[in-house]
Design a protein around this motif. Structure first.
Motif, PDB file in Angstrom:
ATOM      1  N   GLY A  44      -3.932  15.875  -5.158  1.00 23.15           N
ATOM      2  CA  GLY A  44      -4.170  14.855  -6.175  1.00 23.15           C
ATOM      3  C   GLY A  44      -3.529  13.525  -5.841  1.00 23.15           C
ATOM      4  O   GLY A  44      -3.913  12.484  -6.404  1.00 23.15           O
ATOM      5  N   ASP A  45      -2.562  13.522  -4.918  1.00 18.95           N
ATOM      6  CA  ASP A  45      -1.947  12.267  -4.473  1.00 18.95           C
ATOM      7  C   ASP A  45      -2.963  11.422  -3.714  1.00 18.95           C
ATOM      8  O   ASP A  45      -3.910  11.936  -3.109  1.00 18.95           O
ATOM      9  CB  ASP A  45      -0.778  12.537  -3.519  1.00 18.95           C
ATOM     10  CG  ASP A  45       0.490  12.982  -4.226  1.00 18.95           C
ATOM     11  OD1 ASP A  45       0.473  13.108  -5.465  1.00 18.95           O
ATOM     12  OD2 ASP A  45       1.500  13.218  -3.516  1.00 18.95           O
ATOM     13  N   LEU A  46      -2.722  10.116  -3.713  1.00 17.95           N
ATOM     14  CA  LEU A  46      -3.422   9.207  -2.820  1.00 17.95           C
ATOM     15  C   LEU A  46      -2.438   8.711  -1.760  1.00 17.95           C
ATOM     16  O   LEU A  46      -1.227   8.718  -1.980  1.00 17.95           O
ATOM     17  CB  LEU A  46      -4.008   8.023  -3.594  1.00 17.95           C
ATOM     18  CG  LEU A  46      -5.145   8.350  -4.559  1.00 17.95           C
ATOM     19  CD1 LEU A  46      -5.606   7.081  -5.300  1.00 17.95           C
ATOM     20  CD2 LEU A  46      -6.318   9.004  -3.855  1.00 17.95           C
ATOM     21  N   SER A  51       2.704   8.955   0.087  1.00 15.51           N
ATOM     22  CA  SER A  51       1.916   9.857  -0.755  1.00 15.51           C
ATOM     23  C   SER A  51       2.511   9.854  -2.152  1.00 15.51           C
ATOM     24  O   SER A  51       3.699  10.157  -2.331  1.00 15.51           O
ATOM     25  CB  SER A  51       1.933  11.276  -0.163  1.00 15.51           C
ATOM     26  OG  SER A  51       1.232  12.179  -0.991  1.00 15.51           O
ATOM     27  N   ALA A  59      -2.073   9.487  -7.993  1.00 16.04           N
ATOM     28  CA  ALA A  59      -3.182   8.541  -7.896  1.00 16.04           C
ATOM     29  C   ALA A  59      -2.976   7.303  -8.763  1.00 16.04           C
ATOM     30  O   ALA A  59      -3.208   6.173  -8.322  1.00 16.04           O
ATOM     31  CB  ALA A  59      -4.486   9.238  -8.258  1.00 16.04           C
ATOM     32  N   LYS A  89      -2.493   3.290  -7.226  1.00 18.82           N
ATOM     33  CA  LYS A  89      -3.307   2.110  -7.528  1.00 18.82           C
ATOM     34  C   LYS A  89      -2.428   0.949  -7.996  1.00 18.82           C
ATOM     35  O   LYS A  89      -2.666  -0.210  -7.645  1.00 18.82           O
ATOM     36  CB  LYS A  89      -4.354   2.463  -8.576  1.00 18.82           C
ATOM     37  CG  LYS A  89      -5.401   3.456  -8.069  1.00 18.82           C
ATOM     38  CD  LYS A  89      -6.304   3.978  -9.169  1.00 18.82           C
ATOM     39  CE  LYS A  89      -7.261   5.034  -8.625  1.00 18.82           C
ATOM     40  NZ  LYS A  89      -8.095   5.638  -9.689  1.00 18.82           N
ATOM     41  N   ILE A 138      -5.312   1.897   0.182  1.00 17.64           N
ATOM     42  CA  ILE A 138      -5.358   3.340  -0.073  1.00 17.64           C
ATOM     43  C   ILE A 138      -6.302   3.925   0.971  1.00 17.64           C
ATOM     44  O   ILE A 138      -7.478   3.572   1.024  1.00 17.64           O
ATOM     45  CB  ILE A 138      -5.858   3.643  -1.498  1.00 17.64           C
ATOM     46  CG1 ILE A 138      -4.816   3.160  -2.524  1.00 17.64           C
ATOM     47  CG2 ILE A 138      -6.133   5.139  -1.675  1.00 17.64           C
ATOM     48  CD1 ILE A 138      -5.269   3.249  -3.965  1.00 17.64           C
ATOM     49  N   GLU A 177      -6.470  10.861   0.666  1.00 13.83           N
ATOM     50  CA  GLU A 177      -6.057  11.660  -0.473  1.00 13.83           C
ATOM     51  C   GLU A 177      -5.490  12.989   0.014  1.00 13.83           C
ATOM     52  O   GLU A 177      -5.725  13.405   1.157  1.00 13.83           O
ATOM     53  CB  GLU A 177      -7.240  11.907  -1.409  1.00 13.83           C
ATOM     54  CG  GLU A 177      -8.384  12.679  -0.778  1.00 13.83           C
ATOM     55  CD  GLU A 177      -9.558  12.854  -1.716  1.00 13.83           C
ATOM     56  OE1 GLU A 177      -9.352  12.737  -2.950  1.00 13.83           O
ATOM     57  OE2 GLU A 177     -10.677  13.117  -1.240  1.00 13.83           O
TER      58      GLU A 177
END
Length: 305
Positions: free
Chosen positions: A127-129, A268, A271, A275, A290, A293
């Protein structure tokens, strides 16, 4: 912190409030100008401390010089390193010099961090970007420069990129409490350092190849085959753990493998925070983006699309 996860530096806890970060890095000249070489080498060595969440405090010079090198050239290498250390708020307190057929320069650096605020190159969560704070392509451009195939403005841009301290990006990043993993991009390339992050985190990282910021001219030069040997070694090492999707352009894959000198930070984080962080990083002089993911563990550690 030791070498278990190939992290950027070792961290030794001194008290409940203070941990020392220790790192060393030196290399042969990547540019012709001795002052610029000193700056780049120092910025590269200092970067490991920022990647661990700390601030450099003191450093020692490591210098290898051939007999034919003039005293003025040696002085300018050391001045370049000194000036970059001053910019970082770090004191160079001596060092060691030996004779060597090929010049080499770098720093052994000690920095400090709170033990509870150490950043590691593992810990990325699904779920991280992924945020990258500098463009890539330094290896390709410096390789092409040896053959006089780089436009002057592109060459100056790569010098600026390599000499820029990661302190400015790190200062912004550290305002976010949920940084799950962080590393700096150096000789292993974006490919290798992303693989280390994925493998150590027991997750899969997907890189968006078309969203990765590139130094101007790097893609054109890479498409001409001006790829440093280190890029092929990086790819050979990571290939068994890598999936290339049909959308991945060969030239961009080569650049992702490209060994970097004093590259940016790869971070990391959740999300929503990623942003916001990207917006905050727009104050920097170099482009940030970015670029991927974090997924649940797949059959491979790394996917490039």
């Amino acid at each position: 912190m030791g070498f278990d996860t190939s992290d950027d530096a070792c961290v030794y806890k001194i008290t409940d409030e203070i941990a020392a970060i220790h790192t060393v890095d030196f290399f042969t000249p990547v540019v012709d100008d001795p002052y610029q070489f000193g700056q780049v080498a120092a910025a590269n060595a200092l970067s490991d401390v920022y990647a661990m969440g700390g601030k450099p405090a003191i450093a020692m010079n490591l210098l290898c010089v051939p007999n034919c090198l003039s005293k003025e050239t040696i002085r300018m290498i050391l001045k370049g390193g000194h000036d970059k250390a001053v910019e970082a708020g770090c004191t160079i307190a001596g060092g060691h010099t030996i004779q060597d057929p090929e010049p080499k320069y770098g720093l052994c650096v000690t920095g400090y961090v709170h033990p509870d605020k150490v950043l590691k190159n593992v810990g990325a969560k699904p779920g991280d970007l992924l945020v990258l704070t500098k463009p890539i392509g330094t290896g390709v451009i410096t390789t092409a420069a040896k053959a006089d195939m780089v436009e002057p403005e592109d060459y100056q841009a790569v010098l600026k990129c390599m000499a820029e301290l990661n302190s400015y990006a790190a200062e912004i990043i550290l305002k976010y409490p949920d940084i799950h993993a962080c590393t700096d991009i150096t000789g292993f390339g974006l490919l290798g350092h992303a693989y280390e992050m994925a493998a150590g985190s027991n997750a899969t990282l997907k890189l968006f190849s078309k969203k990765i910021p590139l130094l101007h001219g790097a893609k054109e030069l890479a498409s001409m085959g001006l790829i440093p040997a280190g890029a092929y070694r990086n790819m050979d090492y990571v290939r068994p753990h890598l999936e290339l999707l049909p959308s991945a352009e060969e030239t961009l894959v080569d650049l992702i493998s490209d060994p970097q000198t004093s590259g940016g930070l790869l971070v990391s984080l959740p999300a929503e925070d990623a942003k916001k962080l990207l917006k905050d990083l727009t104050v920097l002089s170099l482009p940030c983006a970015i670029i991927g993911e974090v997924l649940e563990k797949q059959e491979t550690d790394l996917i490039i699309e």
